[in-house]
Design a protein around this motif. Sequence first.
Motif, PDB file in Angstrom:
ATOM      1  N   GLU A   1      -5.160   9.258 -11.611  1.00 19.47           N
ATOM      2  CA  GLU A   1      -5.597   7.968 -12.151  1.00 19.47           C
ATOM      3  C   GLU A   1      -4.583   7.410 -13.130  1.00 19.47           C
ATOM      4  OE1 GLU A   1      -9.444   8.737 -13.765  1.00 19.47           O
ATOM      5  OE2 GLU A   1     -10.470   8.429 -11.845  1.00 19.47           O
TER       6      GLU A   1
ATOM      7  N   THR B   1       0.828  -1.202   0.000  1.00 15.95           N
ATOM      8  CA  THR B   1       0.000   0.000   0.000  1.00 15.95           C
ATOM      9  C   THR B   1       0.863   1.253   0.000  1.00 15.95           C
ATOM     10  OG1 THR B   1      -1.692  -1.188   1.247  1.00 15.95           O
ATOM     11  CG2 THR B   1      -1.850   1.209   1.204  1.00 15.95           C
TER      12      THR B   1
ATOM     13  N   ASP C   1      -9.664   1.068 -12.578  1.00 12.80           N
ATOM     14  CA  ASP C   1      -9.326  -0.173 -11.869  1.00 12.80           C
ATOM     15  C   ASP C   1      -8.113   0.026 -10.975  1.00 12.80           C
ATOM     16  OD1 ASP C   1     -11.410  -1.611 -12.970  1.00 12.80           O
ATOM     17  OD2 ASP C   1     -10.230  -2.270 -14.694  1.00 12.80           O
ATOM     18  N   ALA C   2      -7.149   0.766 -11.479  1.00 13.70           N
ATOM     19  CA  ALA C   2      -5.952   1.032 -10.676  1.00 13.70           C
ATOM     20  C   ALA C   2      -6.329   1.809  -9.417  1.00 13.70           C
ATOM     21  CB  ALA C   2      -4.922   1.805 -11.495  1.00 13.70           C
ATOM     22  N   MET C   3      -7.233   2.763  -9.570  1.00 14.73           N
ATOM     23  CA  MET C   3      -7.663   3.550  -8.413  1.00 14.73           C
ATOM     24  C   MET C   3      -8.435   2.704  -7.411  1.00 14.73           C
ATOM     25  SD  MET C   3      -6.416   6.498  -8.561  1.00 14.73           S
ATOM     26  CE  MET C   3      -7.219   7.905  -7.792  1.00 14.73           C
ATOM     27  N   SER C   4      -9.304   1.846  -7.919  1.00 19.34           N
ATOM     28  CA  SER C   4     -10.104   1.049  -6.990  1.00 19.34           C
ATOM     29  C   SER C   4      -9.229   0.013  -6.284  1.00 19.34           C
ATOM     30  CB  SER C   4     -11.270   0.375  -7.716  1.00 19.34           C
ATOM     31  OG  SER C   4     -10.800  -0.500  -8.716  1.00 19.34           O
ATOM     32  N   LEU C   5      -8.199  -0.460  -6.975  1.00 17.40           N
ATOM     33  CA  LEU C   5      -7.250  -1.361  -6.322  1.00 17.40           C
ATOM     34  C   LEU C   5      -6.533  -0.631  -5.186  1.00 17.40           C
ATOM     35  CD1 LEU C   5      -5.632  -3.979  -6.095  1.00 17.40           C
ATOM     36  CD2 LEU C   5      -4.092  -3.118  -7.870  1.00 17.40           C
ATOM     37  N   THR C   6      -6.126   0.592  -5.466  1.00 17.06           N
ATOM     38  CA  THR C   6      -5.468   1.398  -4.435  1.00 17.06           C
ATOM     39  C   THR C   6      -6.389   1.598  -3.238  1.00 17.06           C
ATOM     40  OG1 THR C   6      -4.290   2.590  -6.182  1.00 17.06           O
ATOM     41  CG2 THR C   6      -4.278   3.574  -3.990  1.00 17.06           C
ATOM     42  N   ALA C   7      -7.642   1.955  -3.538  1.00 13.78           N
ATOM     43  CA  ALA C   7      -8.604   2.173  -2.455  1.00 13.78           C
ATOM     44  C   ALA C   7      -8.807   0.904  -1.640  1.00 13.78           C
ATOM     45  CB  ALA C   7      -9.933   2.655  -3.031  1.00 13.78           C
ATOM     46  N   ALA C   8      -8.866  -0.229  -2.323  1.00 10.22           N
ATOM     47  CA  ALA C   8      -9.072  -1.500  -1.631  1.00 10.22           C
ATOM     48  C   ALA C   8      -7.882  -1.817  -0.718  1.00 10.22           C
ATOM     49  CB  ALA C   8      -9.271  -2.623  -2.643  1.00 10.22           C
ATOM     50  N   LEU C   9      -6.679  -1.572  -1.216  1.00 10.20           N
ATOM     51  CA  LEU C   9      -5.486  -1.807  -0.402  1.00 10.20           C
ATOM     52  C   LEU C   9      -5.477  -0.894   0.813  1.00 10.20           C
ATOM     53  CD1 LEU C   9      -2.660  -2.276  -3.065  1.00 10.20           C
ATOM     54  CD2 LEU C   9      -3.178  -3.838  -1.193  1.00 10.20           C
ATOM     55  N   LEU C  10      -5.792   0.377   0.591  1.00 10.39           N
ATOM     56  CA  LEU C  10      -5.829   1.327   1.702  1.00 10.39           C
ATOM     57  C   LEU C  10      -6.850   0.908   2.745  1.00 10.39           C
ATOM     58  CD1 LEU C  10      -5.555   4.677  -0.253  1.00 10.39           C
ATOM     59  CD2 LEU C  10      -4.131   4.031   1.690  1.00 10.39           C
TER      60      LEU C  10
ATOM     61  N   ARG D   1      -8.224  -7.282  -5.833  1.00  9.96           N
ATOM     62  CA  ARG D   1      -8.983  -6.099  -5.407  1.00  9.96           C
ATOM     63  C   ARG D   1     -10.336  -6.504  -4.815  1.00  9.96           C
ATOM     64  NH1 ARG D   1     -11.836  -2.766  -9.971  1.00  9.96           N
ATOM     65  NH2 ARG D   1     -12.836  -4.806 -10.026  1.00  9.96           N
TER      66      ARG D   1
ATOM     67  N   ALA E   1      -2.432   3.951 -12.756  1.00  7.81           N
ATOM     68  CA  ALA E   1      -2.349   2.913 -13.792  1.00  7.81           C
ATOM     69  C   ALA E   1      -0.890   2.609 -14.115  1.00  7.81           C
ATOM     70  CB  ALA E   1      -3.093   3.369 -15.044  1.00  7.81           C
TER      71      ALA E   1
ATOM     72  N   LEU F   1       2.569   1.783  -3.346  1.00 13.22           N
ATOM     73  CA  LEU F   1       1.651   2.236  -4.383  1.00 13.22           C
ATOM     74  C   LEU F   1       1.296   3.709  -4.195  1.00 13.22           C
ATOM     75  CD1 LEU F   1       0.009   1.600  -6.830  1.00 13.22           C
ATOM     76  CD2 LEU F   1      -1.726   0.521  -5.388  1.00 13.22           C
TER      77      LEU F   1
ATOM     78  N   GLU G   1      -3.649  -8.949 -15.234  1.00 10.94           N
ATOM     79  CA  GLU G   1      -4.746  -8.065 -14.872  1.00 10.94           C
ATOM     80  C   GLU G   1      -5.864  -8.820 -14.160  1.00 10.94           C
ATOM     81  OE1 GLU G   1      -6.041  -5.563 -17.980  1.00 10.94           O
ATOM     82  OE2 GLU G   1      -7.986  -5.116 -17.067  1.00 10.94           O
TER      83      GLU G   1
ATOM     84  N   LEU H   1      -9.999  -8.087  -1.457  1.00 13.49           N
ATOM     85  CA  LEU H   1      -9.706  -7.103  -0.411  1.00 13.49           C
ATOM     86  C   LEU H   1     -10.962  -6.343  -0.011  1.00 13.49           C
ATOM     87  CD1 LEU H   1      -6.304  -5.638  -1.660  1.00 13.49           C
ATOM     88  CD2 LEU H   1      -6.675  -7.023   0.377  1.00 13.49           C
TER      89      LEU H   1
ATOM     90  N   MET I   1      -4.939  -2.346 -18.144  1.00 19.47           N
ATOM     91  CA  MET I   1      -5.800  -2.126 -16.975  1.00 19.47           C
ATOM     92  C   MET I   1      -6.334  -0.699 -17.004  1.00 19.47           C
ATOM     93  SD  MET I   1      -4.883  -3.025 -13.036  1.00 19.47           S
ATOM     94  CE  MET I   1      -6.140  -3.624 -11.924  1.00 19.47           C
ATOM     95  N   LYS I   2      -7.618  -0.581 -16.808  1.00 26.24           N
ATOM     96  CA  LYS I   2      -8.225   0.748 -16.844  1.00 26.24           C
ATOM     97  C   LYS I   2      -7.740   1.595 -15.672  1.00 26.24           C
ATOM     98  CE  LYS I   2     -12.443  -0.495 -16.802  1.00 26.24           C
ATOM     99  NZ  LYS I   2     -13.928  -0.478 -16.737  1.00 26.24           N
ATOM    100  N   ASN I   3      -7.703   2.916 -15.897  1.00 25.27           N
ATOM    101  CA  ASN I   3      -7.264   3.817 -14.839  1.00 25.27           C
ATOM    102  C   ASN I   3      -8.133   3.665 -13.595  1.00 25.27           C
ATOM    103  OD1 ASN I   3      -5.390   4.716 -16.623  1.00 25.27           O
ATOM    104  ND2 ASN I   3      -6.199   6.796 -16.812  1.00 25.27           N
TER     105      ASN I   3
END
Lengths: 148, 148
Positions: free
Chosen positions: A109, A17, B5-14, A132, A113, A20, A125, A135, B1-3
Amino acid sequence: MKNSDAMSLTAALLGATGSLVQDIQTGVVAHGFDDIRPTHGFVFTRLAPDGATVTDIAAHLGFTRQAASQIVDELERKGYVERRPHPDDARSRLILLTERGWRCTRAAEASAAEAVRPWVEMVGERRLLALRDELVRLAPAGPIRPSW
Amino acid sequence: MKNSDAMSLTAALLGATGSLVQDIQTGVVAHGFDDIRPTHGFVFTRLAPDGATVTDIAAHLGFTRQAASQIVDELERKGYVERRPHPDDARSRLILLTERGWRCTRAAEASAAEAVRPWVEMVGERRLLALRDELVRLAPAGPIRPSW
DNA sequence: CACAGTGGGCAAGCTGCTTGAGTATGTAAG
DNA sequence: CTTACATACTCAAGCAGCTTGCCCACTGTG
């Protein structure tokens, strides 16, 4: 599960985390937005797409409303957000992203990515999206505390 | 990977990381150690089992050495660690956990195991360990920044 | 035996959040 | 309609926790 496994899982989560978030921050700065911190980005994610109130932001960050208000002050002063009267409640204010705020959000964003690209190359992916979702199931929707 | 998706992955990790850290903190406090923060726990993990220097701790936390030294001051005052002369270098000091420090560390480990128990029940131990290993591969060994 | 490099810590400063107090608006009961 | 209380927000002061600047002690290299 052994106690040491629980600790190493925690350490792994913290490491991934932090790494990232740091990468995204670096990318955002590289895009020219060098006057904000990750905390401000967390505000943006709450603001998009329909805006939010100070109280919403406070809950999202796990801060007091006063702290959230101060952060909005700063973002307003720097041109990322604007306070509008709330259409339904005259006590409240609706906080919206400005054009600059939107540009910064898109930069974040894109940076995210970019930051996960090596991850995509390593595990794919499909696997990352599964991670995700897993989590999210494990820890549904708490506040995003940016500090401990 | 969509932008996005990258953000939601970050949010999920956080979200997952914050939730876990918070649960461990709550557990540690419940065990009677109510005068420390997660940051101090990160120090403990670096000190166990063989101790470390202030410089080591600073690197581990991503802080300045002065900040690390202040944290060690506090932990020493509260009885969790002690400063010893370093056996190999007279400039340096070896910082070790006291008995109280060890008890607190074990309490933190037990709390972590407790905190991940619902996770084990949801996805299984095997899967959780795989997730840990995957995270370690994705983001190898940076500092544990306790705040942004 | 100089001298640059490293490990540690004192002191002051500052950032970012909290606590405390106060105003304006909304909601509900009598 | 008025009284009472709750909610949304903000100003101001306080403070914890980290940084910056400085310094001293010891190391190791030539």
